[in-house]
Motif scaffolding. Structure first.
Motif, short mmCIF file in Angstrom:
data_model
loop_
_atom_site.label_atom_id
_atom_site.label_comp_id
_atom_site.label_asym_id
_atom_site.label_seq_id
_atom_site.Cartn_x
_atom_site.Cartn_y
_atom_site.Cartn_z
N TYR A 46 0.69 -1.21 -0.01
CA TYR A 46 0.13 0.07 -0.01
C TYR A 46 0.79 1.30 0.18
O TYR A 46 0.74 2.44 -0.39
N PHE A 75 1.46 1.67 -3.96
CA PHE A 75 0.55 2.68 -4.58
C PHE A 75 0.46 3.57 -4.27
O PHE A 75 0.57 4.52 -5.09
N LEU A 119 -0.48 -0.88 -12.37
CA LEU A 119 -1.84 0.09 -12.17
C LEU A 119 -2.48 0.53 -13.04
O LEU A 119 -3.95 1.12 -12.30
N GLU A 178 -4.53 -4.62 -5.06
CA GLU A 178 -4.41 -2.65 -5.87
C GLU A 178 -5.62 -2.96 -6.26
O GLU A 178 -5.78 -1.54 -6.74
#
Ligand code: UD1
Length: 358
Positions: free
Chosen positions: A171, A174, A264, A283
Motif C-alpha cells: 500500500y 501504491f 496500475l 491493488e
C-alpha cells in the motif's frame, strides 16, 4: 547493524521497494541479495530500475526448476555467500520459494529472520506459497503483519517470534506511485478507453500447469465476450504454447508483461480485474476496481468480506456469470469501497523503525 533483504521474484521486489528506500533514507545499512529465481529482464531488472533501487550485492542465479531444486539450490548458494559475509538480520518479504529458502538458510546460520507480510493464510496447503509462508512465520524472530486478520492468524498458531501490526508495504508503494500512474500513457498506446475492458492476469502453478483447469478459466472469460486485456506471465505463455491453446480471434488481447506503473494504470481504468495473483487483489481494492479471484481460496479475505472481491475458482460458468453480475451491479459494488484494512501507507517506516530500535 548490517541487514540483508533476500528476494528473487517480481512481487518481492514490489513489496520490498518502499522498505529499501526507507532504510536508505534513514541511514540503515541494508543490502539486497537476489536469488535469481526470476531472471527475465521484465520480471526482475525492470522493476529494480522502475523503483530506482540499488543493485543487489549478489545474484545467486538459481533460475527455474522444481520446488525442491529451487529451494535446495538457493539454500546451498546462499549459505556459501552468507558464510563469507555476515549480517545481523535478514528481511524476508512474501512467500515464494526464494523467501522460504532465504529464511531457512538464515535461521540455520543463526541470523535472525524478519518476515514481511507475515500471517497471511488461505488454508490451502495445495498452494506452494501457503506452505512457504507458514514455515517462514514459524522460524521468524520478527513478524510484520499487514492486517489485523494476519496478526490474529499468527496468534492462533502461537508463533514464537514477536508480532507487529505494521500495515502493508504494498500500500505504501501504491500511494507513492499514484502520480506516475496518472502520467502513464499505456491506455492510449493500447487504444483502450476507461471502463470498457476487463483486465486478466494468470500465473499460479495450480491454474496454468493443468490443461483442463486452464481451459476452464479461459473459456469462462472468452464466453463473457467482454474485451479483456491479458498481460501474460512467461510461465503461462509457455503453457499455452505447450497445450496448443490459442486466444487469437477472441475477445482476449494478449500483451507482453507490463511494468508496475503500467499495471496500475491498466487496473485503474479496467471495469473488472480477473486474477489469481495475491498482490493484485489488494491493488484492485486500492484502485476501486472490482476483482474476480480465479482461485478456490484467498489469503486476502478482507476484500471478500467488504464485498468487492469475488472468489470463483476455475469454473467456466461461474466466471462468466460473475463478470456479468459485476457489469449489472457495478454502481452498487463501487459504493462498497470504503475503509482500508491494509494500514496507513507508512508500513515501511514502521518496519525500519522497529529494526533500528533493536
Ligand atoms: C513465483 C512464485 C509465486 C509468485 C510469482 C510471481 C513460488 C513458489 N512462486 O511463481 O508465488 O506469485 O513468482 O511471478 O515461488 N520463468 C521465466 N522467466 C523468469 C522466471 C520464470 O520464463 O524470469 C518461467 C519459467 O518457465 C519457469 C516458470 O516461469 O519455469 C515458473 O517460474 P517460478 O519462478 O518457478 O514460478 P512463478 O510462476 O514465477
Amino acid at each position: 547493524m548490517r541487514v540483508s533483504i533476500i528476494l528473487g521474484t517480481r512481487p518481492q521486489i514490489i513489496k520490498s521497494a518502499p522498505i529499501i528506500q526507507e532504510a536508505l533514507n534513514s541511514g540503515l545499512d541494508l543490502e539486497i541479495i537476489h536469488t535469481g529465481q526470476h531472471y527475465d529482464y521484465e520480471l526482475s531488472q525492470a522493476f529494480i530500475k522502475e523503483f530506482n533501487l540499488p543493485e543487489p550485492v549478489t545474484n545467486l542465479e538459481v533460475g527455474s526448476g522444481s520446488h525442491a531444486y529451487q529451494t535446495g539450490e538457493i539454500m546451498l548458494r546462499l549459505e556459501k555467500y552468507l558464510l563469507k559475509d555476515r549480517y545481523s538480520l535478514a528481511l524476508i518479504p512474501g512467500d515464494t520459494n526464494s523467501a522460504l529458502a532465504g529464511a531457512l538458510t538464515c535461521v540455520k546460520l543463526g541470523i535472525p529472520v524478519a518476515h514481511v507480510e507475515a500471517g497471511a493464510r488461505c488454508y490451502d496447503m495445495g498452494m506452494a506459497e501457503e506452505v512457504n509462508r507458514r514455515l517462514i512465520d514459524h522460524c521468524s524472530k520478527l513478524l510484520f503483519a499487514p492486517t489485523l486478520n494476519c496478526k490474529r492468524n499468527l496468534e492462533k498458531e502461537s508463533v514464537l517470534g514477536e508480532t507487529y501490526l505494521t500495515g502493508d508495504t504494498m500500500y505504501d508503494v501504491f500511494l507513492r506511485f499514484k502520480e506516475k500512474v496518472d502520467e502513464c500513457d499505456i491506455i492510449d498506446r493500447l487504444e483502450l478507453s476507461d471502463k470498457e475492458y476487463n483486465l486478466l492476469t494468470l500465473h499460479r502453478a495450480e491454474n496454468v500447469d493443468r490443461v483442463e483447469r486452464l481451459r476452464s478459466i479461459l473459456n469462462g472469460i472468452v464466453n463473457s465476450n467482454v474485451k479483456t486485456v491479458f498481460p501474460i506471465h512467461p510461465r503461462t505463455k509457455r503453457r499455452l504454447r505447450e497445450f496448443g491453446i490459442s486466444l487469437e480471434n477472441t475477445n482476449v488481447k494478449v500483451i507482453e508483461s507490463v511494468g508496475y506503473v503500467e499495471m496500475l494504470k491498466l487496473l485503474k481504468h479496467a471495469k473488472t480485474v480477473l486474477t489469481d495473483s495475491g498482490g493484485l487483489q489488494k491493488e484492485a481494492f486500492w484502485s476501486k476496481t472490482p476483482c474476480i479471484t480465479l482461485r478456490d481460496r484467498t489469503e486476502w479475505v478482507e476484500t471478500i468480506d467488504i464485498g468487492v472481491n469475488f472468489l470463483v475458482g476455475a469454473d467456466t460458468e461461474r466466471i462468466t456469470q460473475t463478470i456479468n453480475l459485476i457489469e449489472k451491479r457495478y454502481d452498487s459494488i463501487i459504493r462498497k469501497f470504503v475503509g482500508n484494512p491494509f494500514g496507513d501507507g507508512y508500513a515501511s517506516r514502521k518496519i525500519v523503525e522497529i529494526i533500528r530500535s533493536l
